[in-house]
Structure formats: structure tokens, C-alpha cells
Design a protein around this motif. Sequence first.
Motif, PDB file in Angstrom:
ATOM      1  N   ARG A 125      52.085 149.549 -10.356  1.00 50.17           N
ATOM      2  CA  ARG A 125      51.917 148.348 -11.171  1.00 50.17           C
ATOM      3  C   ARG A 125      51.906 147.098 -10.301  1.00 50.17           C
ATOM      4  NH1 ARG A 125      55.293 147.027 -16.725  1.00 50.17           N
ATOM      5  NH2 ARG A 125      54.392 144.955 -17.117  1.00 50.17           N
ATOM      6  N   TYR A 126      52.785 147.052  -9.328  1.00 46.63           N
ATOM      7  CA  TYR A 126      52.828 145.920  -8.403  1.00 46.63           C
ATOM      8  C   TYR A 126      51.507 145.819  -7.644  1.00 46.63           C
ATOM      9  CZ  TYR A 126      53.883 143.419  -4.060  1.00 46.63           C
ATOM     10  OH  TYR A 126      53.844 142.566  -2.980  1.00 46.63           O
ATOM     11  N   GLN A 127      51.025 146.908  -7.104  1.00 47.19           N
ATOM     12  CA  GLN A 127      49.793 146.895  -6.327  1.00 47.19           C
ATOM     13  C   GLN A 127      48.595 146.502  -7.191  1.00 47.19           C
ATOM     14  OE1 GLN A 127      49.885 150.912  -4.786  1.00 47.19           O
ATOM     15  NE2 GLN A 127      50.847 150.271  -2.850  1.00 47.19           N
ATOM     16  N   LYS A 128      48.570 146.992  -8.401  1.00 44.27           N
ATOM     17  CA  LYS A 128      47.479 146.646  -9.316  1.00 44.27           C
ATOM     18  C   LYS A 128      47.479 145.143  -9.618  1.00 44.27           C
ATOM     19  CE  LYS A 128      45.684 147.707 -13.928  1.00 44.27           C
ATOM     20  NZ  LYS A 128      45.902 148.509 -15.174  1.00 44.27           N
ATOM     21  N   ASP A 129      48.670 144.584  -9.835  1.00 39.67           N
ATOM     22  CA  ASP A 129      48.767 143.153 -10.119  1.00 39.67           C
ATOM     23  C   ASP A 129      48.308 142.303  -8.931  1.00 39.67           C
ATOM     24  OD1 ASP A 129      49.707 143.335 -12.729  1.00 39.67           O
ATOM     25  OD2 ASP A 129      51.784 143.542 -12.087  1.00 39.67           O
ATOM     26  N   ILE A 130      48.740 142.662  -7.734  1.00 37.71           N
ATOM     27  CA  ILE A 130      48.346 141.902  -6.547  1.00 37.71           C
ATOM     28  C   ILE A 130      46.840 142.006  -6.320  1.00 37.71           C
ATOM     29  CG2 ILE A 130      48.578 141.741  -4.044  1.00 37.71           C
ATOM     30  CD1 ILE A 130      50.959 140.614  -5.564  1.00 37.71           C
TER      31      ILE A 130
END
Length: 463
Positions: A125-130
Motif C-alpha cells: 500500500r505504501y509503495q502504491k501510494d508513492i
Amino acid sequence: MTYPPTVRTAPQSAPTHAPAQPPATPPAHRGVWAVGKERLRTAATTEPGRLQIIGAVLAVLVVAFGAVTAFEISDRASAADDVVSRSQPLSADAASIYRSLADADTAASSGFLAGAEEPRAARERYQKDIALASRLLVKAAANTDGSSESGRQIAALNEQLPRYTGVIETARAYNRQGLPLGGAYLRFANGQMTRDLLPAAQKLYDAETARLERDDDHARFWPVSSLAVGVAALAALVWMQRRNYLRTNRVFNHGLLAATAAATVVLLWLAVGHTVARAELNAAEAHGQKSLKVLNDARISSLKARANENLTLVARGAVLTDDGKSDKYETDYTSGMKKLGDRLSEARSLADDKEGLGPVQSAVKGVSEWKVRHASASTTDKAGDYEGALAKVIGPKASTGQSFDQVDDALATALAHEQREFTRAAEDGRGALTGLPVGAALLAVLGAAGAVLGINRRLSEYR
């Protein structure tokens, strides 16, 4: 007796040369404008001349009506097209940038709380957001002037984002080793997000929203010049037909009648088309853009509240408010939840159908449940049961994380619905102006030709 010869006195001769007379002054050179005025004045003394003047004036008025209408409506249509295809999408992208950054911060803190083994879902989720924030920043930069406010904020975000992600990776590295220093790095990254990234994203969103509002206002502004020239042209045509009737007792002049019909069609098309476009754009602004702004604010408040809730457990009272009396993150969580409740109340009042109201009510229910679960987790934490509090915040059952997900999903559904409503209404507004500039120009040419033919028909009676 001798007499002297008779001597006749010769008459006194006239002077050989007459006194020089001053030369006649040549007529002063007259300008083209003066000559034209005199010819116009002369023509106006005869009925054929007056008809020629009236015909020229009518033709100019009708052509001017078409030209002004084509220009003004093209300008309004261009602004409406910007609302649909540029301003609103950029404003939505700016809101998505803000949401992605806030969600990335929330996902990072959630993964940190899980311990050395960060859950795969939190990491993805973090990687997708960034990745989403980076992609939208590239898109926004390609459609924005670098010297504008939006351009400056995009540059600031592009500069700060790699620093933030670098600090997050450092925090993860220490956390995997079980070192307390990881929490300090995570708090530093959160401070950078709160202090630098999110304010820049907010300014970007404000700038793009302001541009959307300018385009929307411009598209809805009445074409006053077109309406005024149209009324003048139509009045002149009606007056000429009445004059023709009074002087010839003929009811119809086919040419003038055709010109009047053309002008009437353009005027009605202009008035009705712009009224419909204005009404649809008003609906898009009232039932779409306002709701989108409120829902975006609500979603951002929920993300901030969730991040602060997580950081409350990460910091464990190490960070206090300025007065040193309260936990900073707990205080910020409470403030965020209050803003979230206010925005949801406003969103509920703006919802105008069941599809928009249902998700908002689901979010309200989720917020109420979230508050209850948070209070329980806070009580457990204050009692010294950190693991129990952690389970109530990020656990798989009856946790505040589940409540947050419910709120976030409901707000995402509501945003998608309002976005569709805005796009539909804005596209209808743009569509109401389609064809009007070209149609007005063509009808004006036909109307001018009809006026000239109608006047020539009257002139032929004098030959």
C-alpha cells in the motif's frame, strides 16, 4: 491766310499691360472622409439612396451579430472544455496527490507498528501510494507553467518526496533490527510529511481548484455583447420591414423576412444554448465540485487521524504538545476526528441522491465505531497493556484499523459517484454550446445576404 494744319490729338493709349490680378485660390484638397460624408448626405436625400444606406447598415449589423456571437461563444466553449478536460482533472489529481501522500504516511506507520516483520499489505500500500503520487506529479508538471504557483509547489514536492522516502527506508532498516532508533526516524519522517509535503500538496490543490473556479466562472458568464448586438440587429430588421409596409403597403419582403428569421434563430439559439450550458455548469459546481471538495477534505482528515493514532503507539508519550501537558499525536488525532465529523455532516447535506448519501452515511457509522474502538484501545494502553492496545489498533478483528478502512472505502465510493455527477453535468454544459459558433456565423452570412437581396428588390422598382 494760311491756317495751321489741323492736329488731332491722339487718344491717350491704354496701358500696355493691365495690373496683375492675384491668382485664384485653388480649391482646398478634400479628404476621402469628407467626400464620403457629402456623397452619403446627397444619397440620403433620395429614396434609392436611403435604401442603399439602410441595406448596408442591416448587412453590417447581421454580420457583426454573427461574428461577435461566434467569438464569444467560442471563448465560453473553450472555458467549458477546460473545465471538463483540464481544470477539474488537474484539481482531482492534486487532491489525489495529497491523499496518496497522507495514505503513504499512514501505511508506513501501520507497517511499523506490526513489528520487525512488516505486513506485505502495508508495504504494498505504501509503495502504491508513492508511485501514484510520483506519477501524478509528472502529469501535473507536464500541464502546468513552471513559473506559476502550481509549478512551484510541484517542484517542492519533487524535491521533498525522495528525502521522505529515504527517511522511511532508514526507519524500516532500524525497525527490522529491533532498534528504538527506528521510531525516531519514523517520527522525523512524519514531521517532514506534516511540515513540508502535505502543505505543498495543499497549496497545489488550492491553486488548481482556483483555476477550476476561474474557468467555470468564465464559461458561465453571459455573452452580453452578443445578446446586445443581436437585439439591435433584430430590431433594425423589424423596423425596416415596418417602414417598407408603411411606404408600399406590402406586408412581406422575402429577403428581409429571411434575414429576420436567421437573426431570430441565432438569438434564440444563443439565449437557450447558453442558459442550458450555464444551468448544467451550475449543477456541476453545486452538486459535484462542492461535494468533491468536502469529501476530499473528509478523506484527508481521516488519513491524518489514522496516522496520528498509529504514532500515538509508536511514540508512547515521547512527543508532547507545546504546553507539555498532552500527547501530541493523541491531541492531533482528536482534532482530526472532529474535522472529519464536520466534513461528513456537510457532505451529508450536499448529497442529493441515494447513491451519494448512502456512502456518506456508511462513513458516519464507521467514524462512530472508530471513536468507540479508539477509546477502548487508549484505555488499554494507559493501563500498561501495550500489546492489547496494539491489537485493538491494527488487529484483524474489531480494530480501529477496520473502522478506518470502512470509512476510507465509503469515502472513495462517494467521491467516485460525485466525480461522475460532475463530469456528466459539465459535459452536458459543454455540449449545449456545440455548433453554436459555426451556426451563428453561417446564419449571419445568410441573413446579411437576405437583407441585401430584400433591399435590392425595392431598389429595382426605381429603375
